[in-house]
Design a protein around this motif. Sequence first.
Motif, PDB file in Angstrom:
ATOM      1  N   LYS A 129      32.380  52.288  29.459  1.00 27.98           N
ATOM      2  CA  LYS A 129      32.787  52.061  30.839  1.00 27.98           C
ATOM      3  C   LYS A 129      32.007  50.920  31.472  1.00 27.98           C
ATOM      4  O   LYS A 129      32.458  50.309  32.432  1.00 27.98           O
ATOM      5  CB  LYS A 129      32.601  53.342  31.662  1.00 27.98           C
ATOM      6  N   GLU A 130      30.836  50.630  30.942  1.00 23.72           N
ATOM      7  CA  GLU A 130      30.020  49.543  31.469  1.00 23.72           C
ATOM      8  C   GLU A 130      30.372  48.207  30.829  1.00 23.72           C
ATOM      9  O   GLU A 130      29.906  47.162  31.289  1.00 23.72           O
ATOM     10  CB  GLU A 130      28.538  49.853  31.251  1.00 23.72           C
ATOM     11  N   GLN A 169      35.747  47.937  31.930  1.00 22.98           N
ATOM     12  CA  GLN A 169      36.080  47.190  33.134  1.00 22.98           C
ATOM     13  C   GLN A 169      36.956  46.000  32.736  1.00 22.98           C
ATOM     14  O   GLN A 169      36.526  45.145  31.961  1.00 22.98           O
ATOM     15  CB  GLN A 169      34.803  46.731  33.838  1.00 22.98           C
ATOM     16  N   GLY A 172      38.429  49.396  39.112  1.00 26.08           N
ATOM     17  CA  GLY A 172      37.161  49.985  38.703  1.00 26.08           C
ATOM     18  C   GLY A 172      36.070  48.995  38.349  1.00 26.08           C
ATOM     19  O   GLY A 172      34.987  49.399  37.919  1.00 26.08           O
ATOM     20  N   SER A 216      33.005  46.657  38.732  1.00 23.19           N
ATOM     21  CA  SER A 216      31.861  46.611  39.640  1.00 23.19           C
ATOM     22  C   SER A 216      31.601  45.188  40.121  1.00 23.19           C
ATOM     23  O   SER A 216      32.067  44.210  39.536  1.00 23.19           O
ATOM     24  CB  SER A 216      30.614  47.143  38.939  1.00 23.19           C
ATOM     25  N   GLN A 217      30.813  45.080  41.182  1.00 26.84           N
ATOM     26  CA  GLN A 217      30.424  43.766  41.689  1.00 26.84           C
ATOM     27  C   GLN A 217      29.587  43.014  40.662  1.00 26.84           C
ATOM     28  O   GLN A 217      29.696  41.792  40.536  1.00 26.84           O
ATOM     29  CB  GLN A 217      29.638  43.923  43.004  1.00 26.84           C
ATOM     30  N   ARG A 259      31.991  41.586  38.148  1.00 23.15           N
ATOM     31  CA  ARG A 259      32.702  40.447  38.744  1.00 23.15           C
ATOM     32  C   ARG A 259      31.804  39.212  38.752  1.00 23.15           C
ATOM     33  O   ARG A 259      32.247  38.095  38.466  1.00 23.15           O
ATOM     34  CB  ARG A 259      33.154  40.790  40.166  1.00 23.15           C
TER      35      ARG A 259
END
Length: 286
Positions: free
Chosen positions: A96-97, A131, A155, A157-158, A161
């Motif tokens: 997920k990371e 992601q 989903g 994350s900043q 991004r």
Amino acid sequence: MLGVTFIGGGNMAQALINGLIVSGSYSKEQISVVEIDSEIRQHLQMRWGIVAQAELSTCHELIVLAVKPQVVPQALAQLGKYWSQNLAQVNATAIKERIVLSIAAGITTAHLLKFLNTVDAPQLVPKFAPQLVRAMPNTPALIGQGMSGLFADAGVSQAARARVEQLMNAVGVSVWLDDEDDLNSVTALSGSGPAYVFYFLEAMQQAGIAQGLPPALARQLAQTTFQGASQLAAQSTESLSELRQRVTSKGGTTAAALAVMDETKIAAHFVAAIHAAKQRSIELGR
């Protein structure tokens, strides 16, 4: 150590790799490539000294999907298979990371997730939810002058991004889009756009040759004019219409040329052509 794995080592991947290394964003040790073409692998290894492999045997936490749209299903199935075989080391949280950045035209994030989960282990499917980010760069990235549109799944994350933006900005400028469908328009306008510019430059060169100019001089005049006009537009606060009107004296040479363009509806045909490119991008997504 943070790193990036490219699945596909073609021109756009090479542009990104060069930009990352030249900018100092990544070292050669932080970059790996999966590429089935042995000549391309050899080129990657000789030019940048990076690891290039025929099959996915090692994988960083940022994966750039740099293959043709038609190859995306197989490429992501290979990644899903790799993860399924290495779940002892890569658990659900770690996946997920991870970030999957796709630069394949038209393929939606929903399809990316579907293809990623095409593995022979249905019970593992829920674990494969990295992601997902899509990007549409263009070929001027080869000289650090690229233009990229970016879209991130809900989903993302900043931090993810920021990593993607850093990567894409290594070869030019990038902008974030709120609507994934807008990537089809970006593909049609800027993704395919360099080809339109070359097409117009070819026409200008041919016109010069037809009027007796040497080919090299005709090309130089066309290219330098296009480059100068683009830079003028970039530095001006005036609209493109106002800039055009400033060059167009009533009854002059420019007015004569533009009158022919208006009569033959070049602008309307050009808009229709870009619309056709957008429709093709949509079809690829299906």
